[in-house]
Design an enzyme around this catalytic site. Sequence first.
Site, PDB file in Angstrom:
ATOM      1  N   CYS A 214      20.326  98.382  77.124  1.00 12.23           N
ATOM      2  CA  CYS A 214      20.387  99.573  77.981  1.00 12.23           C
ATOM      3  C   CYS A 214      21.821 100.018  78.226  1.00 12.23           C
ATOM      4  O   CYS A 214      22.688  99.182  78.498  1.00 12.23           O
ATOM      5  CB  CYS A 214      19.786  99.284  79.351  1.00 12.23           C
ATOM      6  SG  CYS A 214      18.065  98.880  79.302  1.00 12.23           S
TER       7      CYS A 214
HETATM    8  P1  XMP Z   1      15.241  93.149  77.066  1.00 16.58           P
HETATM    9  O1  XMP Z   1      16.386  92.711  77.907  1.00 16.58           O
HETATM   10  O2  XMP Z   1      14.046  92.264  77.189  1.00 16.58           O
HETATM   11  O3  XMP Z   1      14.828  94.558  77.669  1.00 16.58           O
HETATM   12  O4  XMP Z   1      15.640  93.352  75.639  1.00 16.58           O
HETATM   13  C1  XMP Z   1      13.714  95.297  77.205  1.00 16.58           C
HETATM   14  C2  XMP Z   1      13.525  96.490  78.105  1.00 16.58           C
HETATM   15  O5  XMP Z   1      14.657  97.375  78.029  1.00 16.58           O
HETATM   16  C3  XMP Z   1      14.222  98.700  78.360  1.00 16.58           C
HETATM   17  N1  XMP Z   1      14.722  99.626  77.319  1.00 16.58           N
HETATM   18  C4  XMP Z   1      15.725 100.499  77.499  1.00 16.58           C
HETATM   19  N2  XMP Z   1      16.428 100.813  78.589  1.00 16.58           N
HETATM   20  N3  XMP Z   1      17.672 102.370  77.309  1.00 16.58           N
HETATM   21  C5  XMP Z   1      17.421 101.761  78.486  1.00 16.58           C
HETATM   22  O6  XMP Z   1      18.093 102.071  79.480  1.00 16.58           O
HETATM   23  C6  XMP Z   1      16.981 102.115  76.165  1.00 16.58           C
HETATM   24  O7  XMP Z   1      17.255 102.668  75.105  1.00 16.58           O
HETATM   25  C7  XMP Z   1      15.946 101.127  76.273  1.00 16.58           C
HETATM   26  N4  XMP Z   1      15.071 100.638  75.376  1.00 16.58           N
HETATM   27  C8  XMP Z   1      14.328  99.719  76.065  1.00 16.58           C
HETATM   28  C9  XMP Z   1      12.715  98.680  78.395  1.00 16.58           C
HETATM   29  O8  XMP Z   1      12.320  98.677  79.745  1.00 16.58           O
HETATM   30  C10 XMP Z   1      12.377  97.376  77.697  1.00 16.58           C
HETATM   31  O9  XMP Z   1      11.126  96.832  78.036  1.00 16.58           O
END
Ligand code: XMP
Length: 379
Positions: A214
């Site tokens: 993120c």
């Molecule tokens: P982890 O830490 O498990 O997180 O890899 C997965 C979660 O990250 C979120 N997610 C995003 N958040 N920009 C964001 O701000 C993105 O491009 C993005 N892609 C995923 C999402 O909640 C996921 O489950």
Amino acid sequence: MNHNIKKGQQKLKNSFMNMKALTYDDILLVPQYSDIESRSHIDLRTKLSRNYGLLTPYVASCMDTVCDSRMAIKMMELGGVGCIHRFMTIEEQCNEVTKVKKFMDDNRMMEKWKIDDDWHTNILEIPIMAAIGVSKHDIERALYLVECGANVLLIDVAHGHHKNVRLMLEKLFNILPRYIDIIAGNISTLESAVDLCEWGADGLRVGIGGGSLCTTRVQTGHGIPNITSIINCVRAEERNIGIGTIPVMADGGIRSSGDIAKALAVGAECVMLGSLLAGTKESPGNIVERLDGSLYKRYRGSASLETKSTHNQSTKHIEGESTTIPFKGSVSYIVEKLNDGLKSALSYSGCRTIKEFNKNAEWVEITNSGMLESKPHLL
Ligand code: XMP
């Protein structure tokens, strides 16, 4: 005028209350008296949403490099659930759901998920989960997904405390059968959790800007560290609806079974995993071999430039990164290790079930030195 004064006072109160916010590395769980003789006596069953339960508390994230039907089927075999991502046409997503539904109809799967009377999760049937957005086409998407067998829908947007989510929940409430649960998010605050519960959500997806890829916090300065986000939202659950009725799914930033334990200890019922499950045999995408023979897979944020351009979306408002991660083999191996770590965690707190752990686990805030001491530090 009154409203403005009230709003101002409330704002002041919130900024004081939220002066300090904590995430996984800021806390440790307190070891407590335990009479659990074997970790095999520990039960990892939990709730996913108001009417659906899980045998293990893991949800594969609805990202296009984490979960399509192959991951969802494997997660179901392992007692969790995979949320089929929405970065495809309605027809393609329905095909993915149909594959999961067909597999679910297998007798062995039904036997594995059989419910016994003392299971507090009150499960209706095995969850089949798919993501939708909030555009007008997503109503059509939701209807087709349900027709193909999805019974838990996730409104997958970055800022869940939003008018569009309220309108979507209202519309879906009027057209979907009652046995369909809708999880909504992402949220981080008590106010948003109370609102989503009142708008009819059957589960809360909690965590803003804490995921491994993120950039929301960097781009926008918004977000709340994950432990505090979970605590905020669990408080709404207690206050408004009654503990455990609207489960909290902690999402983003989870790197280990220790982090999962901390999320559940502060009140979440289940966790959504991205990076932990990406790069496995079952995650979508090709395995890439480098010249030295090492194997990799892509893992990319849903709001990254790479994901948005692949799916022909506008490339404005980029809030995520993309990367390659080492190939990890089957997700079975990952989940097995998570189960081992989590069972040990419950045992250290003297708890036999996740429900007990939600209620009885204790934690302390630690200093930076405490955090450094908590990791291997001789090497
Ligand atoms: P982890 O830490 O498990 O997180 O890899 C997965 C979660 O990250 C979120 N997610 C995003 N958040 N920009 C964001 O701000 C993105 O491009 C993005 N892609 C995923 C999402 O909640 C996921 O489950």
